[in-house]
Design a protein around this motif. Structure first.
Motif, PDB file in Angstrom:
ATOM      1  N   ASP A 109      15.484  -9.780  -6.778  1.00 57.83           N
ATOM      2  CA  ASP A 109      16.678  -9.210  -6.153  1.00 57.83           C
ATOM      3  C   ASP A 109      17.983  -9.668  -6.789  1.00 57.83           C
ATOM      4  OD1 ASP A 109      15.856 -11.636  -5.100  1.00 57.83           O
ATOM      5  OD2 ASP A 109      16.566 -11.269  -3.081  1.00 57.83           O
TER       6      ASP A 109
ATOM      7  N   ARG B  48      21.171   3.092 -18.048  1.00 57.09           N
ATOM      8  CA  ARG B  48      20.491   2.445 -16.921  1.00 57.09           C
ATOM      9  C   ARG B  48      19.964   3.470 -15.923  1.00 57.09           C
ATOM     10  NH1 ARG B  48      21.882  -3.278 -16.132  1.00 57.09           N
ATOM     11  NH2 ARG B  48      23.107  -3.839 -17.934  1.00 57.09           N
TER      12      ARG B  48
ATOM     13  N   GLY C 296      19.180 -10.301 -20.643  1.00 58.57           N
ATOM     14  CA  GLY C 296      18.797 -10.517 -19.240  1.00 58.57           C
ATOM     15  C   GLY C 296      17.703  -9.569 -18.778  1.00 58.57           C
ATOM     16  N   GLY C 297      17.882  -8.284 -19.053  1.00 58.24           N
ATOM     17  CA  GLY C 297      16.904  -7.290 -18.630  1.00 58.24           C
ATOM     18  C   GLY C 297      15.594  -7.455 -19.399  1.00 58.24           C
ATOM     19  N   CYS C 298      15.706  -7.760 -20.690  1.00 58.20           N
ATOM     20  CA  CYS C 298      14.497  -7.943 -21.512  1.00 58.20           C
ATOM     21  C   CYS C 298      13.676  -9.116 -20.983  1.00 58.20           C
ATOM     22  CB  CYS C 298      14.878  -8.211 -22.973  1.00 58.20           C
ATOM     23  SG  CYS C 298      15.716  -6.828 -23.740  1.00 58.20           S
TER      24      CYS C 298
ATOM     25  N   ASP D  64      16.948 -11.800 -13.010  1.00 57.28           N
ATOM     26  CA  ASP D  64      18.234 -12.421 -12.675  1.00 57.28           C
ATOM     27  C   ASP D  64      18.161 -13.280 -11.412  1.00 57.28           C
ATOM     28  OD1 ASP D  64      19.329 -11.227 -14.861  1.00 57.28           O
ATOM     29  OD2 ASP D  64      20.953 -10.204 -13.797  1.00 57.28           O
TER      30      ASP D  64
ATOM     31  N   GLY E 198      13.515  -5.461 -13.156  1.00 61.76           N
ATOM     32  CA  GLY E 198      12.377  -6.364 -12.993  1.00 61.76           C
ATOM     33  C   GLY E 198      11.442  -5.908 -11.884  1.00 61.76           C
TER      34      GLY E 198
ATOM     35  N   VAL F  18      16.045  -6.910   2.170  1.00 57.54           N
ATOM     36  CA  VAL F  18      15.274  -8.080   2.598  1.00 57.54           C
ATOM     37  C   VAL F  18      16.255  -9.138   3.086  1.00 57.54           C
ATOM     38  CG1 VAL F  18      13.772  -9.949   1.788  1.00 57.54           C
ATOM     39  CG2 VAL F  18      13.391  -7.598   0.979  1.00 57.54           C
TER      40      VAL F  18
ATOM     41  N   ARG G 206      23.129  -2.601 -10.564  1.00 62.33           N
ATOM     42  CA  ARG G 206      23.919  -3.795 -10.898  1.00 62.33           C
ATOM     43  C   ARG G 206      25.405  -3.529 -10.935  1.00 62.33           C
ATOM     44  NH1 ARG G 206      23.188  -9.093 -14.566  1.00 62.33           N
ATOM     45  NH2 ARG G 206      24.745  -9.953 -13.210  1.00 62.33           N
TER      46      ARG G 206
ATOM     47  N   GLN H 173      20.351  -2.446 -23.746  1.00 66.61           N
ATOM     48  CA  GLN H 173      19.574  -2.542 -24.983  1.00 66.61           C
ATOM     49  C   GLN H 173      18.227  -3.174 -24.670  1.00 66.61           C
ATOM     50  OE1 GLN H 173      20.935  -4.578 -28.852  1.00 66.61           O
ATOM     51  NE2 GLN H 173      19.635  -6.078 -27.865  1.00 66.61           N
TER      52      GLN H 173
ATOM     53  N   GLU I  48      14.114  -2.131  -1.688  1.00 70.42           N
ATOM     54  CA  GLU I  48      15.375  -2.070  -2.441  1.00 70.42           C
ATOM     55  C   GLU I  48      16.511  -1.786  -1.447  1.00 70.42           C
ATOM     56  OE1 GLU I  48      16.844  -2.527  -5.504  1.00 70.42           O
ATOM     57  OE2 GLU I  48      18.637  -1.809  -4.470  1.00 70.42           O
ATOM     58  N   LYS I  49      17.568  -2.593  -1.536  1.00 71.69           N
ATOM     59  CA  LYS I  49      18.625  -2.398  -0.522  1.00 71.69           C
ATOM     60  C   LYS I  49      19.438  -1.138  -0.800  1.00 71.69           C
ATOM     61  CE  LYS I  49      22.235  -5.330  -2.432  1.00 71.69           C
ATOM     62  NZ  LYS I  49      23.039  -6.511  -2.331  1.00 71.69           N
TER      63      LYS I  49
ATOM     64  N   GLY J 288      22.513  -9.613 -24.803  1.00 66.42           N
ATOM     65  CA  GLY J 288      21.807  -8.427 -24.266  1.00 66.42           C
ATOM     66  C   GLY J 288      20.351  -8.731 -23.959  1.00 66.42           C
TER      67      GLY J 288
HETATM   68  C1  FAD Z   1      27.866  -6.007 -18.936  1.00 63.44           C
HETATM   69  C2  FAD Z   1      26.404  -6.281 -18.986  1.00 63.44           C
HETATM   70  C3  FAD Z   1      25.642  -5.825 -20.047  1.00 63.44           C
HETATM   71  C4  FAD Z   1      24.278  -6.116 -20.120  1.00 63.44           C
HETATM   72  N1  FAD Z   1      23.556  -5.652 -21.174  1.00 63.44           N
HETATM   73  C5  FAD Z   1      22.240  -5.940 -21.251  1.00 63.44           C
HETATM   74  C6  FAD Z   1      21.454  -5.461 -22.351  1.00 63.44           C
HETATM   75  O1  FAD Z   1      21.947  -4.759 -23.230  1.00 63.44           O
HETATM   76  N2  FAD Z   1      20.138  -5.801 -22.399  1.00 63.44           N
HETATM   77  C7  FAD Z   1      19.539  -6.566 -21.417  1.00 63.44           C
HETATM   78  O2  FAD Z   1      18.343  -6.820 -21.509  1.00 63.44           O
HETATM   79  N3  FAD Z   1      20.255  -7.026 -20.370  1.00 63.44           N
HETATM   80  C8  FAD Z   1      21.580  -6.726 -20.259  1.00 63.44           C
HETATM   81  N4  FAD Z   1      22.301  -7.163 -19.185  1.00 63.44           N
HETATM   82  C9  FAD Z   1      21.612  -7.958 -18.153  1.00 63.44           C
HETATM   83  C10 FAD Z   1      20.800  -7.075 -17.220  1.00 63.44           C
HETATM   84  O3  FAD Z   1      21.619  -6.085 -16.641  1.00 63.44           O
HETATM   85  C11 FAD Z   1      20.176  -7.904 -16.118  1.00 63.44           C
HETATM   86  O4  FAD Z   1      19.635  -9.087 -16.638  1.00 63.44           O
HETATM   87  C12 FAD Z   1      19.074  -7.107 -15.435  1.00 63.44           C
HETATM   88  O5  FAD Z   1      19.640  -6.026 -14.750  1.00 63.44           O
HETATM   89  C13 FAD Z   1      18.286  -7.998 -14.488  1.00 63.44           C
HETATM   90  O6  FAD Z   1      17.314  -7.230 -13.841  1.00 63.44           O
HETATM   91  P1  FAD Z   1      16.765  -7.677 -12.412  1.00 63.44           P
HETATM   92  O7  FAD Z   1      15.802  -6.637 -12.009  1.00 63.44           O
HETATM   93  O8  FAD Z   1      16.327  -9.092 -12.458  1.00 63.44           O
HETATM   94  O9  FAD Z   1      18.049  -7.661 -11.462  1.00 63.44           O
HETATM   95  P2  FAD Z   1      18.974  -6.440 -11.067  1.00 63.44           P
HETATM   96  O10 FAD Z   1      18.995  -5.423 -12.127  1.00 63.44           O
HETATM   97  O11 FAD Z   1      20.250  -7.039 -10.627  1.00 63.44           O
HETATM   98  O12 FAD Z   1      18.233  -5.793  -9.820  1.00 63.44           O
HETATM   99  C14 FAD Z   1      18.191  -6.420  -8.567  1.00 63.44           C
HETATM  100  C15 FAD Z   1      17.935  -5.356  -7.514  1.00 63.44           C
HETATM  101  O13 FAD Z   1      17.731  -5.974  -6.260  1.00 63.44           O
HETATM  102  C16 FAD Z   1      18.441  -5.279  -5.271  1.00 63.44           C
HETATM  103  N5  FAD Z   1      18.691  -6.230  -4.182  1.00 63.44           N
HETATM  104  C17 FAD Z   1      19.562  -7.248  -4.149  1.00 63.44           C
HETATM  105  N6  FAD Z   1      19.470  -7.929  -3.003  1.00 63.44           N
HETATM  106  C18 FAD Z   1      18.495  -7.319  -2.287  1.00 63.44           C
HETATM  107  C19 FAD Z   1      17.913  -7.559  -1.008  1.00 63.44           C
HETATM  108  N7  FAD Z   1      18.329  -8.562  -0.247  1.00 63.44           N
HETATM  109  N8  FAD Z   1      16.933  -6.751  -0.571  1.00 63.44           N
HETATM  110  C20 FAD Z   1      16.506  -5.714  -1.339  1.00 63.44           C
HETATM  111  N9  FAD Z   1      17.021  -5.433  -2.553  1.00 63.44           N
HETATM  112  C21 FAD Z   1      17.996  -6.234  -3.024  1.00 63.44           C
HETATM  113  C22 FAD Z   1      19.686  -4.775  -5.974  1.00 63.44           C
HETATM  114  O14 FAD Z   1      20.263  -3.673  -5.314  1.00 63.44           O
HETATM  115  C23 FAD Z   1      19.127  -4.407  -7.349  1.00 63.44           C
HETATM  116  O15 FAD Z   1      18.665  -3.080  -7.391  1.00 63.44           O
HETATM  117  C24 FAD Z   1      23.663  -6.887 -19.097  1.00 63.44           C
HETATM  118  C25 FAD Z   1      24.428  -7.330 -18.021  1.00 63.44           C
HETATM  119  C26 FAD Z   1      25.777  -7.038 -17.952  1.00 63.44           C
HETATM  120  C27 FAD Z   1      26.570  -7.545 -16.789  1.00 63.44           C
END
Ligand code: FAD
Length: 467
Positions: free
Chosen positions: A216, A165, A358-360, A346, A64, A187, A90, A100, A83-84, A356
């Motif tokens: 985050d 990933r 969350g990322g989408c 997230d 995201g 942060v 993840r 996906q 980014e920490k 699948g």
């Molecule tokens: C087993 C599994 C399979 C999955 N398969 C899919 C799939 O096929 N398709 C799909 O769309 N989704 C899938 N997901 C969900 C997807 O991985 C998450 O929804 C997605 O990674 C969320 O993205 P994000 O950027 O919101 O958070 P994250 O990817 O969690 O990124 C958060 C970032 O913030 C950083 N961070 C955290 N705290 C701090 C801080 N205090 N200061 C600075 N940086 C910080 C972390 O290091 C991380 O890099 C899956 C999840 C799991 C567990």
């Protein structure tokens, strides 16, 4: 005075039509291309006009955070991502699993940056043109199949693709660039003032911006500071994931398959490059770590009687390529931000991974947010009026919540269905002792799923109604 271009209309006309294999075909050709390219504004052009840039601070460089940074960079905003630890995608450790990306998310990526979207699609493995669906774990019999192809083709969207990933992260990190992305920058706090928001890092550094986006992740620090610390909800499932070089005979016809069983399910997906990724979910209390027999033996115990498509994948995976993590989500809340701060992905709506999505959803959040920022940035840069960024953030939240709520609810429902999935009745005594028959309810469930699923997939792929 030059204006900051809004890309939205350009994006839509660019995306309408594509070839069946997912590559964009430009029926509106030159005009569309020119408008898309002219959306980028160079620094020198901005400096020439003495323009004040919208300052966007992003906590978190996951999917995201990086996609939002890319979109903000394209607009010429002054963007910083903190980014920490970039090496912890993840928590998947060194064998980071693939993800996906549904057609809708890929279309949004194209709208944000066509070149980057192309790189992602080329690096990924298309599964949206093969059979995908749900099957019974014991027999391997199809329960229902999803058609990801027809709705994508109908809407002219890229086909659903699976990508590692790490590859996805590399592409996004390169596109965002080192001037924007600061690694090892955790942060820990933020403060809001009438005209700015200040972010504080663990190392004591601080940075000011017009807005702060908490991207985050599920354990979001920004969310905790906004709303107080809240425990995440354990889903009831732990997840073992494995990556194997075994190539099954059905590789050309089946993209991914979810095998169901009572209180456990197994997802197998082709991820390209001669590898299969699988996820084995098992209902058990959290933190059941430390299996003296090893994870593989434990899984063969849990899934050993299942169909060969499942057992072979487990058997063909080396022990060190099997990871385990507990699965958490959080209840959806209606307030996503406050003042100059909002959340995405997230950080605000972590969901169970069974669909699948969350990322989408995080990617779609970014797009909606940037559309809202476009509106206010144009207003204040063009007319020199105060930037109404706060209202833009609230509009973004309001526009995203219903879709996200539906997907989040569907993910929780899917896991409840699995927890109660009893496809067979086994007679323990009497004349039918040891006879196993199919539960009559399963026929009804199958019929209902076959009725509902095509509409659900159509809606999912349709994105947030922009195309
Ligand atoms: C087993 C599994 C399979 C999955 N398969 C899919 C799939 O096929 N398709 C799909 O769309 N989704 C899938 N997901 C969900 C997807 O991985 C998450 O929804 C997605 O990674 C969320 O993205 P994000 O950027 O919101 O958070 P994250 O990817 O969690 O990124 C958060 C970032 O913030 C950083 N961070 C955290 N705290 C701090 C801080 N205090 N200061 C600075 N940086 C910080 C972390 O290091 C991380 O890099 C899956 C999840 C799991 C567990």
């Amino acid at each position: 005075m030059a204006s900051v271009q809004s890309f939205s209309s350009c994006d839509l006309s660019c995306m309408r039509t594509r070839e069946p294999w997912g590559k964009p075909r430009r029926i509106r050709g030159r005009r569309c291309l020119i408008r898309c390219q002219s959306g980028k504004i160079s620094d020198s052009e901005e400096e020439k006009h003495g323009k004040v840039k919208l300052r966007v601070l992003i906590a978190g460089g996951g999917i995201g955070g990086l996609v939002l940074a890319l979109a903000a960079k394209q607009r010429g905003y002054d963007v910083k991502v903190f980014e920490k630890d970039l090496s912890a995608v993840r928590g998947e450790g060194m064998h980071r699993g693939p993800i996906q990306l549904l057609s809708s998310a890929l279309a949004v990526l194209e709208a944000i940056d066509e070149k980057v979207a192309k790189q992602i699609i080329e690096a990924g493995c298309v599964t949206g043109n093969r059979t995908n669906g749900i099957a019974d774990g014991l027999t391997g019999e199809w329960f229902t199949k999803f058609d990801l192809l027809t709705p994508a083709l109908k809407k002219g969207l890229p086909l659903t693709t699976v990508i590692y990933r790490m590859t996805l992260q590399d592409i996004l990190v390169n596109a965002v660039g080192p001037n924007i992305l600061r690694n090892k920058s955790k942060v820990v706090d933020f403060m809001q003032e009438p005209n700015k928001v200040r972010v504080v890092l663990e190392n004591g550094q601080h940075f000011d911006g017009d807005i702060l986006i908490g991207a985050d992740g599920i354990w979001s620090e920004v969310r905790s500071k906004l709303f107080g610390k809240q425990e995440a909800s354990y889903s009831g499932f732990t997840c073992y994931s494995g990556l194997t070089s075994y190539v099954p005979h059905y590789i050309d016809t089946i993209g991914y398959r979810v095998f169901l069983g009572f209180n456990q399910y197994f997802v197998a997906s082709d991820v390209g490059n001669g590898k299969m990724q699988w996820y084995a979910f098992h209902g058990e209390p959290p933190s059941c770590t430390g299996f003296p027999e090893g994870k593989k033996e434990r899984l063969l115990g849990l899934f050993g009687k299942w169909c060969s498509e499942v057992t072979t994948l487990i058997s063909e995976t080396p022990e060190q390529m099997i990871l385990q993590r507990d699965i958490y989500d959080r209840d959806i809340i209606n307030t996503w931000g406050h003042g100059r701060v909002t959340l995405l992905g997230d950080a605000i709506h972590p969901m169970q991974p069974n669909l699948g999505q969350g990322g989408c959803m995080a990617i779609e959040d970014c797009y909606q947010l940037i559309l809202e920022l476009d509106k206010v940035a144009k207003h204040c840069f063009d007319d020199g009026k105060p930037c109404e960024v706060v209202s833009a953030l609230r509009r973004y939240e309001k526009k995203r919540i219903s879709r996200v709520k539906i997907v989040h609810t569907a993910s929780r429902m899917a896991s409840k269905v699995v927890a109660n999935y009893k496809p067979y009745i086994e007679f323990k005594s009497g004349p039918l002792s040891n006879v196993v028959v199919t539960h009559p309810g399963i026929h009804v469930a199958r019929a209902v799923l076959q009725l509902i699923f095509p509409h659900f997939i159509d809606w999912m792929i349709g994105g947030h109604g922009l195309w």
